[in-house]
Design a protein around this motif. Structure first.
Motif, PDB file in Angstrom:
ATOM      1  N   THR A 114      71.662  67.731  48.660  1.00 18.57           N
ATOM      2  CA  THR A 114      73.051  67.965  48.301  1.00 18.57           C
ATOM      3  C   THR A 114      73.531  66.806  48.374  1.00 18.57           C
ATOM      4  OG1 THR A 114      74.236  69.205  49.961  1.00 18.57           O
ATOM      5  CG2 THR A 114      73.693  70.242  48.212  1.00 18.57           C
ATOM      6  N   SER A 115      73.481  65.819  49.393  1.00 15.05           N
ATOM      7  CA  SER A 115      74.143  64.530  49.826  1.00 15.05           C
ATOM      8  C   SER A 115      73.242  63.506  48.877  1.00 15.05           C
ATOM      9  CB  SER A 115      73.873  64.508  51.490  1.00 15.05           C
ATOM     10  OG  SER A 115      74.282  65.805  52.028  1.00 15.05           O
ATOM     11  N   LEU A 129      76.939  62.996  47.015  1.00 11.54           N
ATOM     12  CA  LEU A 129      77.456  61.675  48.002  1.00 11.54           C
ATOM     13  C   LEU A 129      76.694  60.372  48.428  1.00 11.54           C
ATOM     14  CD1 LEU A 129      78.458  65.027  50.929  1.00 11.54           C
ATOM     15  CD2 LEU A 129      79.203  63.703  48.892  1.00 11.54           C
ATOM     16  N   GLY A 130      75.643  60.440  48.175  1.00 15.64           N
ATOM     17  CA  GLY A 130      75.136  59.029  48.664  1.00 15.64           C
ATOM     18  C   GLY A 130      75.149  58.785  49.544  1.00 15.64           C
ATOM     19  N   ASP A 131      75.617  59.675  51.110  1.00 10.37           N
ATOM     20  CA  ASP A 131      75.156  59.168  52.004  1.00 10.37           C
ATOM     21  C   ASP A 131      73.831  59.051  53.183  1.00 10.37           C
ATOM     22  OD1 ASP A 131      76.302  58.756  55.001  1.00 10.37           O
ATOM     23  OD2 ASP A 131      78.129  59.180  54.465  1.00 10.37           O
ATOM     24  N   TRP A 132      73.337  57.960  53.213  1.00  2.62           N
ATOM     25  CA  TRP A 132      72.422  58.267  53.893  1.00  2.62           C
ATOM     26  C   TRP A 132      72.513  58.678  55.237  1.00  2.62           C
ATOM     27  CZ3 TRP A 132      68.367  58.356  51.450  1.00  2.62           C
ATOM     28  CH2 TRP A 132      68.237  58.039  49.377  1.00  2.62           C
ATOM     29  N   LEU A 133      73.653  58.435  56.602  1.00  2.00           N
ATOM     30  CA  LEU A 133      73.581  58.760  57.185  1.00  2.00           C
ATOM     31  C   LEU A 133      73.415  59.988  57.352  1.00  2.00           C
ATOM     32  CD1 LEU A 133      76.109  55.912  58.456  1.00  2.00           C
ATOM     33  CD2 LEU A 133      74.540  56.092  59.439  1.00  2.00           C
ATOM     34  N   LEU A 134      74.286  60.564  56.260  1.00  2.00           N
ATOM     35  CA  LEU A 134      74.295  62.251  56.154  1.00  2.00           C
ATOM     36  C   LEU A 134      72.943  62.520  55.988  1.00  2.00           C
ATOM     37  CD1 LEU A 134      77.913  63.536  54.506  1.00  2.00           C
ATOM     38  CD2 LEU A 134      76.920  63.703  56.635  1.00  2.00           C
ATOM     39  N   LEU A 181      69.777  61.028  56.591  1.00  2.00           N
ATOM     40  CA  LEU A 181      68.967  60.896  57.992  1.00  2.00           C
ATOM     41  C   LEU A 181      69.580  61.985  58.864  1.00  2.00           C
ATOM     42  CD1 LEU A 181      67.106  59.436  59.511  1.00  2.00           C
ATOM     43  CD2 LEU A 181      69.185  57.856  60.395  1.00  2.00           C
ATOM     44  N   LYS A 182      70.620  62.503  59.210  1.00  2.00           N
ATOM     45  CA  LYS A 182      71.286  63.192  60.055  1.00  2.00           C
ATOM     46  C   LYS A 182      70.421  64.763  59.897  1.00  2.00           C
ATOM     47  CE  LYS A 182      75.211  65.188  59.737  1.00  2.00           C
ATOM     48  NZ  LYS A 182      76.274  66.554  59.678  1.00  2.00           N
ATOM     49  N   PHE A 183      70.548  65.138  58.788  1.00  2.00           N
ATOM     50  CA  PHE A 183      70.286  66.685  57.555  1.00  2.00           C
ATOM     51  C   PHE A 183      68.382  66.683  58.474  1.00  2.00           C
ATOM     52  CE2 PHE A 183      74.632  66.386  55.362  1.00  2.00           C
ATOM     53  CZ  PHE A 183      74.780  67.596  56.139  1.00  2.00           C
ATOM     54  N   ALA A 184      67.950  65.424  58.156  1.00  2.00           N
ATOM     55  CA  ALA A 184      66.341  65.051  57.847  1.00  2.00           C
ATOM     56  C   ALA A 184      65.633  65.880  59.426  1.00  2.00           C
ATOM     57  CB  ALA A 184      65.469  63.547  58.119  1.00  2.00           C
ATOM     58  N   VAL A 185      66.978  64.807  60.363  1.00  2.00           N
ATOM     59  CA  VAL A 185      66.280  65.185  62.211  1.00  2.00           C
ATOM     60  C   VAL A 185      67.005  66.020  62.321  1.00  2.00           C
ATOM     61  CG1 VAL A 185      67.112  64.069  64.131  1.00  2.00           C
ATOM     62  CG2 VAL A 185      66.479  62.690  62.213  1.00  2.00           C
ATOM     63  N   ASN A 186      68.128  66.924  61.866  1.00  2.00           N
ATOM     64  CA  ASN A 186      67.973  67.667  62.620  1.00  2.00           C
ATOM     65  C   ASN A 186      67.238  69.643  61.434  1.00  2.00           C
ATOM     66  OD1 ASN A 186      70.634  67.923  63.986  1.00  2.00           O
ATOM     67  ND2 ASN A 186      71.864  67.238  62.591  1.00  2.00           N
ATOM     68  N   THR A 187      66.551  69.377  60.182  1.00  2.00           N
ATOM     69  CA  THR A 187      65.651  70.090  59.542  1.00  2.00           C
ATOM     70  C   THR A 187      64.336  70.013  60.653  1.00  2.00           C
ATOM     71  OG1 THR A 187      66.160  70.128  57.702  1.00  2.00           O
ATOM     72  CG2 THR A 187      64.564  70.716  57.466  1.00  2.00           C
ATOM     73  N   THR A 188      64.419  68.745  60.929  1.00  2.00           N
ATOM     74  CA  THR A 188      62.479  69.258  61.598  1.00  2.00           C
ATOM     75  C   THR A 188      62.828  69.545  62.916  1.00  2.00           C
ATOM     76  OG1 THR A 188      62.376  67.355  60.889  1.00  2.00           O
ATOM     77  CG2 THR A 188      61.017  67.432  62.964  1.00  2.00           C
ATOM     78  N   LEU A 189      63.793  69.404  63.687  1.00  2.00           N
ATOM     79  CA  LEU A 189      64.289  69.467  65.070  1.00  2.00           C
ATOM     80  C   LEU A 189      64.539  71.986  64.956  1.00  2.00           C
ATOM     81  CD1 LEU A 189      65.952  67.067  66.954  1.00  2.00           C
ATOM     82  CD2 LEU A 189      63.788  67.712  67.451  1.00  2.00           C
ATOM     83  N   ASN A 190      65.245  71.673  64.030  1.00  2.00           N
ATOM     84  CA  ASN A 190      65.455  73.444  63.931  1.00  2.00           C
ATOM     85  C   ASN A 190      64.306  74.120  63.442  1.00  2.00           C
ATOM     86  OD1 ASN A 190      68.342  73.085  64.087  1.00  2.00           O
ATOM     87  ND2 ASN A 190      68.385  72.939  62.292  1.00  2.00           N
ATOM     88  N   PHE A 191      63.227  73.371  63.165  1.00  2.00           N
ATOM     89  CA  PHE A 191      61.925  73.973  62.211  1.00  2.00           C
ATOM     90  C   PHE A 191      61.243  74.174  64.029  1.00  2.00           C
ATOM     91  CE2 PHE A 191      57.129  73.736  61.424  1.00  2.00           C
ATOM     92  CZ  PHE A 191      57.506  75.293  60.588  1.00  2.00           C
ATOM     93  N   ILE A 192      60.770  72.643  65.113  1.00  2.00           N
ATOM     94  CA  ILE A 192      60.091  73.096  66.185  1.00  2.00           C
ATOM     95  C   ILE A 192      61.342  74.460  67.231  1.00  2.00           C
ATOM     96  CG2 ILE A 192      59.813  72.281  67.558  1.00  2.00           C
ATOM     97  CD1 ILE A 192      59.655  69.424  66.464  1.00  2.00           C
ATOM     98  N   VAL A 193      62.496  74.799  67.176  1.00  2.00           N
ATOM     99  CA  VAL A 193      62.924  75.452  67.759  1.00  2.00           C
ATOM    100  C   VAL A 193      62.888  76.584  67.210  1.00  2.00           C
ATOM    101  CG1 VAL A 193      65.423  76.663  68.440  1.00  2.00           C
ATOM    102  CG2 VAL A 193      64.644  74.078  68.011  1.00  2.00           C
ATOM    103  N   SER A 194      62.740  77.658  65.941  1.00  2.00           N
ATOM    104  CA  SER A 194      62.014  78.131  65.267  1.00  2.00           C
ATOM    105  C   SER A 194      60.368  78.769  65.555  1.00  2.00           C
ATOM    106  CB  SER A 194      62.734  77.982  63.317  1.00  2.00           C
ATOM    107  OG  SER A 194      63.559  77.883  63.222  1.00  2.00           O
ATOM    108  N   CYS A 195      60.138  77.419  65.650  1.00  2.00           N
ATOM    109  CA  CYS A 195      58.481  78.146  65.598  1.00  2.00           C
ATOM    110  C   CYS A 195      58.651  78.187  67.627  1.00  2.00           C
ATOM    111  CB  CYS A 195      57.504  76.724  65.372  1.00  2.00           C
ATOM    112  SG  CYS A 195      57.131  76.826  64.563  1.00  2.00           S
ATOM    113  N   MET A 196      58.785  77.975  67.989  1.00  2.00           N
ATOM    114  CA  MET A 196      59.254  78.200  69.735  1.00  2.00           C
ATOM    115  C   MET A 196      59.665  79.567  69.696  1.00  2.00           C
ATOM    116  SD  MET A 196      60.182  74.541  71.696  1.00  2.00           S
ATOM    117  CE  MET A 196      59.826  75.964  73.461  1.00  2.00           C
TER     118      MET A 196
END
Length: 208
Positions: free
Chosen positions: A166-167, A171-176, A178-193
């Motif tokens: 959606t961003s 919105l075209g907001d690349w900071l958002l 990037l933030k969502f991409a980083v959080n997706t990766t870390l949320n996936f790692i937490v879920s696996c753990m």
């Protein structure tokens, strides 16, 4: 992406988050201990969700693109105070101080120049990583995920993917993005753990 599909995706991101952390709150309330949970991680996520709301408001983005974050911030506040309560660190004075500090934080964010908000959005990316790593560290040390909700973290991962789309589309907001991409990766790692350290998975099988 058409307006209809974009609207459906936006609501997919919002609706689950209205009660997203209720299972986590219920687990904490039922178990009455904070083993495997990171207070620091929830403090950072609460400040991050609140900042995200203010960031969108200051940029006059449509409400549907950040409607879930007020709900997530409130649920984090409940989790934080439950953790303090079960760690015997909560009293009337502490609760009052927390509320005043939180309101002051919002007021400061609303008064900052918009250029400063852009800079803080950049800074919140490593801060967010630090917060997620606090959750990972607490879970690794406990080696027991019974106090964590897999539903919470898995849905958070999916909604972050939705917000990347959606961003980018509206919105075209690349900071958002990037933030969502980083959080997706870390949320996936937490879920696996959480799956890896689940008591049922690590329980030794009974011999026949």
């Amino acid at each position: 992406m058409g307006p209809f599909l974009l609207g459906v995706l936006n609501w997919f991101c919002v609706v689950p988050c209205v009660f997203l952390k209720v299972p986590q709150i219920y687990k904490l309330f039922s178990n009455k201990n904070t083993k495997g949970l990171s207070l620091r991680g929830y403090l950072i996520s609460c400040s991050r969700f609140t900042f995200t709301v203010v960031y969108h408001v200051r940029h006059s983005y449509p409400l549907i693109y950040y409607l879930e974050y007020p709900f997530l911030a409130v649920q984090d506040l409940v989790l934080i105070h439950l953790m303090l309560y079960y760690d015997r660190r909560l009293n009337t004075s502490t609760a009052t101080t927390n509320i005043i500090t939180y309101c002051t934080y919002i007021a400061i964010m609303m008064l900052l120049p918009i250029q400063m908000m852009q800079l803080l959005q950049v800074l919140f990316i490593p801060i967010s990583v630090f917060g997620k790593c606090s959750h990972l560290s607490a879970l690794y040390q406990a080696k027991d995920s019974r106090n964590l909700s897999l539903f919470n973290w898995a849905i958070t991962c999916l909604t972050c993917i939705g917000r990347i789309i959606t961003s980018y589309a509206k919105l075209g907001d690349w900071l958002l993005i990037l933030k969502f991409a980083v959080n997706t990766t870390l949320n996936f790692i937490v879920s696996c753990m959480i799956v890896y350290y689940s008591p049922s998975r690590r329980q030794p099988k009974k011999s026949v």
